[in-house]
Design a protein around this motif. Sequence first.
Motif, PDB file in Angstrom:
ATOM      1  N   UNK A  19     -22.446   0.581  -1.201  1.00 34.88           N
ATOM      2  CA  UNK A  19     -21.690   1.832  -1.191  1.00 34.88           C
ATOM      3  C   UNK A  19     -22.534   2.978  -0.620  1.00 34.88           C
ATOM      4  N   UNK A  20     -23.801   2.999  -0.966  1.00 37.19           N
ATOM      5  CA  UNK A  20     -24.712   4.015  -0.444  1.00 37.19           C
ATOM      6  C   UNK A  20     -24.768   3.934   1.078  1.00 37.19           C
ATOM      7  N   UNK A  21     -24.902   2.719   1.609  1.00 34.15           N
ATOM      8  CA  UNK A  21     -25.009   2.549   3.056  1.00 34.15           C
ATOM      9  C   UNK A  21     -23.705   2.896   3.769  1.00 34.15           C
ATOM     10  N   UNK A  23     -21.530   5.237   2.750  1.00 36.24           N
ATOM     11  CA  UNK A  23     -21.501   6.696   2.776  1.00 36.24           C
ATOM     12  C   UNK A  23     -22.510   7.243   3.784  1.00 36.24           C
ATOM     13  N   UNK A  24     -23.695   6.647   3.813  1.00 37.11           N
ATOM     14  CA  UNK A  24     -24.712   7.094   4.766  1.00 37.11           C
ATOM     15  C   UNK A  24     -24.189   6.974   6.194  1.00 37.11           C
ATOM     16  N   UNK A  25     -23.587   5.832   6.514  1.00 37.53           N
ATOM     17  CA  UNK A  25     -23.081   5.609   7.875  1.00 37.53           C
ATOM     18  C   UNK A  25     -21.976   6.600   8.219  1.00 37.53           C
ATOM     19  N   UNK A  26     -21.079   6.859   7.282  1.00 34.44           N
ATOM     20  CA  UNK A  26     -19.989   7.803   7.550  1.00 34.44           C
ATOM     21  C   UNK A  26     -20.524   9.222   7.756  1.00 34.44           C
ATOM     22  N   UNK A  27     -21.439   9.631   6.909  1.00 33.89           N
ATOM     23  CA  UNK A  27     -22.013  10.974   7.045  1.00 33.89           C
ATOM     24  C   UNK A  27     -22.800  11.079   8.340  1.00 33.89           C
ATOM     25  N   UNK A  28     -23.531  10.029   8.685  1.00 33.22           N
ATOM     26  CA  UNK A  28     -24.288  10.016   9.936  1.00 33.22           C
ATOM     27  C   UNK A  28     -23.359  10.176  11.137  1.00 33.22           C
ATOM     28  N   UNK A  29     -22.251   9.448  11.139  1.00 33.29           N
ATOM     29  CA  UNK A  29     -21.308   9.532  12.258  1.00 33.29           C
ATOM     30  C   UNK A  29     -20.663  10.914  12.356  1.00 33.29           C
ATOM     31  N   UNK A  30     -20.391  11.532  11.224  1.00 33.38           N
ATOM     32  CA  UNK A  30     -19.807  12.879  11.235  1.00 33.38           C
ATOM     33  C   UNK A  30     -20.857  13.907  11.659  1.00 33.38           C
ATOM     34  N   UNK A  61     -30.053  14.601   8.318  1.00 32.92           N
ATOM     35  CA  UNK A  61     -28.980  15.225   7.540  1.00 32.92           C
ATOM     36  C   UNK A  61     -28.306  14.203   6.627  1.00 32.92           C
ATOM     37  N   UNK A  62     -28.008  13.031   7.169  1.00 32.39           N
ATOM     38  CA  UNK A  62     -27.374  11.992   6.360  1.00 32.39           C
ATOM     39  C   UNK A  62     -28.309  11.543   5.245  1.00 32.39           C
ATOM     40  N   UNK A  63     -29.596  11.474   5.547  1.00 31.75           N
ATOM     41  CA  UNK A  63     -30.572  11.088   4.537  1.00 31.75           C
ATOM     42  C   UNK A  63     -30.750  12.128   3.453  1.00 31.75           C
ATOM     43  N   UNK A  64     -30.411  13.356   3.740  1.00 32.60           N
ATOM     44  CA  UNK A  64     -30.497  14.424   2.753  1.00 32.60           C
ATOM     45  C   UNK A  64     -29.232  14.518   1.911  1.00 32.60           C
ATOM     46  N   UNK A  65     -28.089  14.360   2.533  1.00 27.16           N
ATOM     47  CA  UNK A  65     -26.805  14.542   1.859  1.00 27.16           C
ATOM     48  C   UNK A  65     -26.427  13.348   0.990  1.00 27.16           C
ATOM     49  N   UNK A  66     -26.603  12.136   1.498  1.00 28.10           N
ATOM     50  CA  UNK A  66     -26.125  10.948   0.803  1.00 28.10           C
ATOM     51  C   UNK A  66     -26.724  10.773  -0.593  1.00 28.10           C
ATOM     52  N   UNK A  67     -28.017  10.919  -0.804  1.00 25.30           N
ATOM     53  CA  UNK A  67     -28.528  10.766  -2.180  1.00 25.30           C
ATOM     54  C   UNK A  67     -27.958  11.784  -3.155  1.00 25.30           C
ATOM     55  N   UNK A  68     -27.596  12.964  -2.658  1.00 25.96           N
ATOM     56  CA  UNK A  68     -27.005  13.975  -3.531  1.00 25.96           C
ATOM     57  C   UNK A  68     -25.638  13.548  -4.046  1.00 25.96           C
ATOM     58  N   UNK A  69     -24.937  12.726  -3.309  1.00 20.39           N
ATOM     59  CA  UNK A  69     -23.634  12.235  -3.761  1.00 20.39           C
ATOM     60  C   UNK A  69     -23.803  11.317  -4.960  1.00 20.39           C
TER      61      UNK A  69
END
Length: 72
Positions: A19-21, A23-30, A61-69
């Motif tokens: 699930x983490x990966x 979300x990471x991929x989706x945030x990275x693409x956005x 950015x994705x590496x910063x945002x995803x762990x906060x979720x």
Amino acid sequence: MSDYTSGSGHHAHRAPRAEFYVYFALIFLVAIPFALAAWVVQVAVNRALPVHGPLARAWREAGTITPNIFRP
């Protein structure tokens, strides 16, 4: 003897799940278009290439945002 049931705020480090990966991929693409736009603006303003490109910025950015979720 230590009591670990009191909820002292210590959490065991868990390995990232699928699930983490996702979300990471989706945030990275956005983040890619925004990072690209910021990179173009930075090149136009400074008239020099930044050290890190737009993909590195989006990855950060994705590496910063995803762990906060997933933070409790």
